[in-house]
Motif scaffolding. Structure first.
Motif, mmCIF file in Angstrom:
data_model
loop_
_atom_site.group_PDB
_atom_site.id
_atom_site.type_symbol
_atom_site.label_atom_id
_atom_site.label_comp_id
_atom_site.label_asym_id
_atom_site.label_seq_id
_atom_site.Cartn_x
_atom_site.Cartn_y
_atom_site.Cartn_z
ATOM 1 N N ALA A 1 0.858 -1.192 0.000
ATOM 2 C CA ALA A 1 0.000 0.000 0.000
ATOM 3 C C ALA A 1 0.889 1.234 0.000
ATOM 4 O O ALA A 1 2.114 1.113 0.023
ATOM 5 N N CYS A 2 0.261 2.402 -0.010
ATOM 6 C CA CYS A 2 1.007 3.672 0.058
ATOM 7 C C CYS A 2 0.490 4.512 1.232
ATOM 8 O O CYS A 2 -0.683 4.433 1.589
ATOM 9 N N GLY A 3 1.349 5.332 1.763
ATOM 10 C CA GLY A 3 0.951 6.353 2.749
ATOM 11 C C GLY A 3 0.284 5.765 3.970
ATOM 12 O O GLY A 3 0.762 4.783 4.572
ATOM 13 N N THR A 4 -0.833 6.374 4.315
ATOM 14 C CA THR A 4 -1.575 5.934 5.494
ATOM 15 C C THR A 4 -2.005 4.471 5.384
ATOM 16 O O THR A 4 -1.976 3.723 6.365
ATOM 17 N N ALA A 5 -2.394 4.063 4.191
ATOM 18 C CA ALA A 5 -2.818 2.668 4.011
ATOM 19 C C ALA A 5 -1.651 1.726 4.309
ATOM 20 O O ALA A 5 -1.834 0.639 4.866
ATOM 21 N N ILE B 1 -3.947 -2.621 0.204
ATOM 22 C CA ILE B 1 -4.840 -1.717 0.945
ATOM 23 C C ILE B 1 -4.874 -0.364 0.242
ATOM 24 O O ILE B 1 -3.821 0.221 -0.023
ATOM 25 N N SER B 2 -6.059 0.117 -0.059
ATOM 26 C CA SER B 2 -6.179 1.429 -0.693
ATOM 27 C C SER B 2 -7.564 2.013 -0.445
ATOM 28 O O SER B 2 -8.566 1.408 -0.833
ATOM 29 N N GLN B 3 -7.609 3.140 0.206
ATOM 30 C CA GLN B 3 -8.887 3.813 0.419
ATOM 31 C C GLN B 3 -9.586 4.030 -0.909
ATOM 32 O O GLN B 3 -10.711 3.591 -1.107
ATOM 33 N N SER B 4 -8.905 4.734 -1.816
ATOM 34 C CA SER B 4 -9.536 5.120 -3.085
ATOM 35 C C SER B 4 -9.669 3.950 -4.046
ATOM 36 O O SER B 4 -10.553 3.930 -4.895
ATOM 37 N N GLY B 5 -8.756 3.007 -3.928
ATOM 38 C CA GLY B 5 -8.732 1.901 -4.887
ATOM 39 C C GLY B 5 -8.181 2.310 -6.240
ATOM 40 O O GLY B 5 -8.269 1.554 -7.217
ATOM 41 N N GLU B 6 -7.595 3.516 -6.313
ATOM 42 C CA GLU B 6 -7.110 4.022 -7.595
ATOM 43 C C GLU B 6 -5.644 4.433 -7.565
ATOM 44 O O GLU B 6 -5.146 4.985 -8.542
ATOM 45 N N THR B 7 -4.964 4.231 -6.473
ATOM 46 C CA THR B 7 -3.571 4.669 -6.371
ATOM 47 C C THR B 7 -2.705 3.904 -7.375
ATOM 48 O O THR B 7 -2.692 2.667 -7.385
ATOM 49 N N ALA B 8 -1.979 4.654 -8.202
ATOM 50 C CA ALA B 8 -1.269 4.044 -9.338
ATOM 51 C C ALA B 8 -0.278 2.975 -8.896
ATOM 52 O O ALA B 8 -0.265 1.864 -9.439
ATOM 53 N N ALA C 1 -11.694 14.694 3.040
ATOM 54 C CA ALA C 1 -10.435 15.334 3.452
ATOM 55 C C ALA C 1 -9.262 14.550 2.871
ATOM 56 O O ALA C 1 -9.294 13.316 2.832
ATOM 57 N N VAL C 2 -8.249 15.270 2.442
ATOM 58 C CA VAL C 2 -7.060 14.590 1.900
ATOM 59 C C VAL C 2 -6.425 13.698 2.977
ATOM 60 O O VAL C 2 -5.990 12.581 2.698
ATOM 61 N N ALA C 3 -6.385 14.182 4.194
ATOM 62 C CA ALA C 3 -5.808 13.375 5.280
ATOM 63 C C ALA C 3 -6.768 12.244 5.644
ATOM 64 O O ALA C 3 -7.916 12.474 6.011
ATOM 65 N N SER C 4 -6.278 11.048 5.535
ATOM 66 C CA SER C 4 -7.139 9.890 5.784
ATOM 67 C C SER C 4 -7.303 9.646 7.280
ATOM 68 O O SER C 4 -6.324 9.614 8.028
ATOM 69 N N THR C 5 -8.533 9.494 7.718
ATOM 70 C CA THR C 5 -8.791 9.218 9.140
ATOM 71 C C THR C 5 -9.736 8.017 9.275
ATOM 72 O O THR C 5 -9.329 6.936 9.676
ATOM 73 N N LEU D 1 2.872 11.239 10.102
ATOM 74 C CA LEU D 1 2.422 11.587 8.744
ATOM 75 C C LEU D 1 1.253 12.573 8.792
ATOM 76 O O LEU D 1 1.232 13.563 8.050
ATOM 77 N N LYS D 2 0.297 12.303 9.682
ATOM 78 C CA LYS D 2 -0.858 13.211 9.797
ATOM 79 C C LYS D 2 -0.385 14.619 10.108
ATOM 80 O O LYS D 2 -0.825 15.585 9.500
ATOM 81 N N LEU D 3 0.528 14.741 11.079
ATOM 82 C CA LEU D 3 0.969 16.070 11.493
ATOM 83 C C LEU D 3 1.666 16.792 10.346
ATOM 84 O O LEU D 3 1.376 17.947 10.050
ATOM 85 N N LYS D 4 2.593 16.128 9.668
ATOM 86 C CA LYS D 4 3.320 16.872 8.619
ATOM 87 C C LYS D 4 2.424 17.188 7.440
ATOM 88 O O LYS D 4 2.512 18.254 6.846
ATOM 89 N N GLU D 5 1.526 16.281 7.136
ATOM 90 C CA GLU D 5 0.647 16.462 5.983
ATOM 91 C C GLU D 5 -0.228 17.709 6.091
ATOM 92 O O GLU D 5 -0.370 18.456 5.133
ATOM 93 N N ILE D 6 -0.793 17.939 7.264
ATOM 94 C CA ILE D 6 -1.743 19.057 7.336
ATOM 95 C C ILE D 6 -1.246 20.272 8.108
ATOM 96 O O ILE D 6 -1.767 21.358 7.923
HETATM 97 O O1 M6R Z 1 -6.323 5.864 -1.662
HETATM 98 P P1 M6R Z 1 -5.138 5.230 -1.011
HETATM 99 O O2 M6R Z 1 -5.459 4.611 0.303
HETATM 100 O O3 M6R Z 1 -4.458 4.233 -1.919
HETATM 101 O O4 M6R Z 1 -4.131 6.407 -0.757
HETATM 102 C C1 M6R Z 1 -2.839 6.166 -0.269
HETATM 103 C C2 M6R Z 1 -2.183 7.446 0.193
HETATM 104 O O5 M6R Z 1 -2.041 8.351 -0.877
HETATM 105 C C3 M6R Z 1 -2.955 8.140 1.317
HETATM 106 O O6 M6R Z 1 -3.182 7.276 2.396
HETATM 107 C C4 M6R Z 1 -2.198 9.369 1.825
HETATM 108 O O7 M6R Z 1 -1.025 8.985 2.472
HETATM 109 C C5 M6R Z 1 -3.113 10.190 2.730
HETATM 110 N N1 M6R Z 1 -3.216 11.532 2.254
HETATM 111 C C6 M6R Z 1 -2.674 10.214 4.155
HETATM 112 O O8 M6R Z 1 -3.516 10.948 4.969
#
Ligand code: M6R
Length: 366
Positions: free
Chosen positions: A57-61, A104-111, A155-159, A242-247
């Motif tokens: 996965a990437c980032g928060t995921a 794992i991907s919230q959006s399901g579209e992360t390249a 929100a861009v920041a995933s919670t 990550l949350k803190l630096k992101e926002i």
């Molecule tokens: O949609 P995704 O779960 O694949 O996205 C992965 C990351 O881009 C995402 O979690 C990103 O790190 C968030 N902005 C963190 O809050």
């Protein structure tokens, strides 16, 4: 549309009890003795042959994946690797038909995540997607899909998506443990009982959220912040950072507490805020000694600790308590103060909370 909240992020933080309930719903046997994941159709025979799990996965995921590694290894006794999708896809990973890959991907579209998924399937692995968007690319390309029912995350920041990803890791850990017979029935029942109580416990943390604001007022002009923890607490520390630096655009780093003296301690000086996660009884003494190390350099320590570990108040400057739960489930509670900390820091620094600079909600390009 923000439901009376100032920002989508705060609204989504408050939606977490509901998101957890919805993600649990229908996935536990009525008598509470087993996890039932009807959407996963791996034949028993194939399940028995799995000798490795790879989570990507990437980032928060990815941070949810780090928790998944710990949880699945502990519950199902299978070796688990967690790797960032943009790394995994380019390193010819050791994946074959006996590997179970969890994407794992919230959006399901992360390249990168999608590319890693396709690479895993090319290599013959069975792939489970954990995603929040029905019929997303990741959902369509995987063999099985475990949906997180967080609802749309704006929100861009995933919670709330992250918290349901965590829950999914526990569900998958139990599912694999059941099929491999690695846990006694009473252990499974106990974890399930505690899982079911989490939504109300998250709600109770949210009700007491205000005492974070004082710490925020004191430290909102800081340039650097550190997050430390051991074991599962380290994974949550990474998410907090990550949350803190992101926002809030504060430079933040997460460290495994035991690593501090291997370099990072050089950066700990007077008044630097250090957030210390202290939820694991078994690691308590070790983490407390790391807190003492940073206190000796006059850092300010905000501890996030489980109820029952109140002694930490003797060494930390401030303590935020999370309710007691099973020691493996603390992540779901400990992340909530991290999210609120990032949120209120960003607000007091007048940052654009929902649309942080340079970032997009869904990263569909590499
Ligand atoms: O949609 P995704 O779960 O694949 O996205 C992965 C990351 O881009 C995402 O979690 C990103 O790190 C968030 N902005 C963190 O809050």
């Amino acid at each position: 549309e923000k439901g009376g909240y100032d920002h989508f992020m705060l609204k989504e933080i408050h939606e977490q009890p509901r998101a957890l309930k919805d993600t649990l719903s229908g996935r536990i046997a009525p008598d509470g003795s087993r996890v039932v994941l009807n959407e996963i159709n791996i034949p028993q025979e194939q399940l028995q042959q799995i000798n490795k799990v790879v989570i990507t996965a990437c980032g928060t995921a990815f941070h949810a994946g780090l928790v998944g590694k710990y949880v699945i290894e502990t519950l199902a006794r299978i070796p688990v690797e967690a790797d960032i999708a943009s790394e995994l896809r380019y390193r010819n990973p050791l994946i074959d038909k006996n590997t179970l890959v969890i994407v794992i991907s919230q959006s399901g579209e992360t390249a990168d995540t999608l590319a890693a998924l396709r690479e895993a399937r090319r290599k013959g692995a069975r792939v489970i997607a954990v995603t929040n968007v029905v019929d997303s690319s990741v959902a369509r390309d995987a063999d099985d899909v475990l949906y997180t029912w967080a609802g749309p995350e704006i929100a861009v920041a995933s919670t709330k998506a992250y918290i349901t990803q965590l829950l999914s890791m526990y569900l998958l850990g139990l599912y694999l443990a059941q099929s491999r017979g690695t846990l006694e029935d009473k252990e499974i029942t106990q974890i399930i009982t505690d899982l079911r109580k989490l939504p109300d416990k998250v709600a109770s943390i949210l009700e007491n959220g205000t005492n974070i604001k004082e710490f925020v007022q004191k430290h909102c002009n800081c340039e650097h912040a550190f997050f430390i923890g051991r074991g599962l607490d380290y994974a949550v520390a990474m998410e907090g950072s990550l949350k803190l630096k992101e926002i809030s655009y504060i430079h933040a780093e997460a460290y495994a507490a035991g690593e501090l003296k291997h370099g990072t301690l050089a950066l700990i000086v007077k008044d630097v805020p250090v957030v210390a996660l202290v939820t694991q009884q078994a690691l308590y003494d070790k983490t407390v000694s790391n807190i003492k190390e940073v206190k000796a350099r006059e850092a300010t320590v905000l501890a996030v600790a489980s109820r029952g570990l109140e002694e930490v108040a003797k060494v930390a400057d401030e303590v935020l308590y999370i309710p007691r739960t099973h020691q493996m489930l603390t992540t779901i509670l400990a992340v909530v103060p991290m999210q609120l900390l990032a949120y209120y820091m960003a607000v007091s620094r007048k940052c654009d909370v929902d649309q942080p600079r340079n970032l997009a909600k869904s990263v569909t390009v590499e």
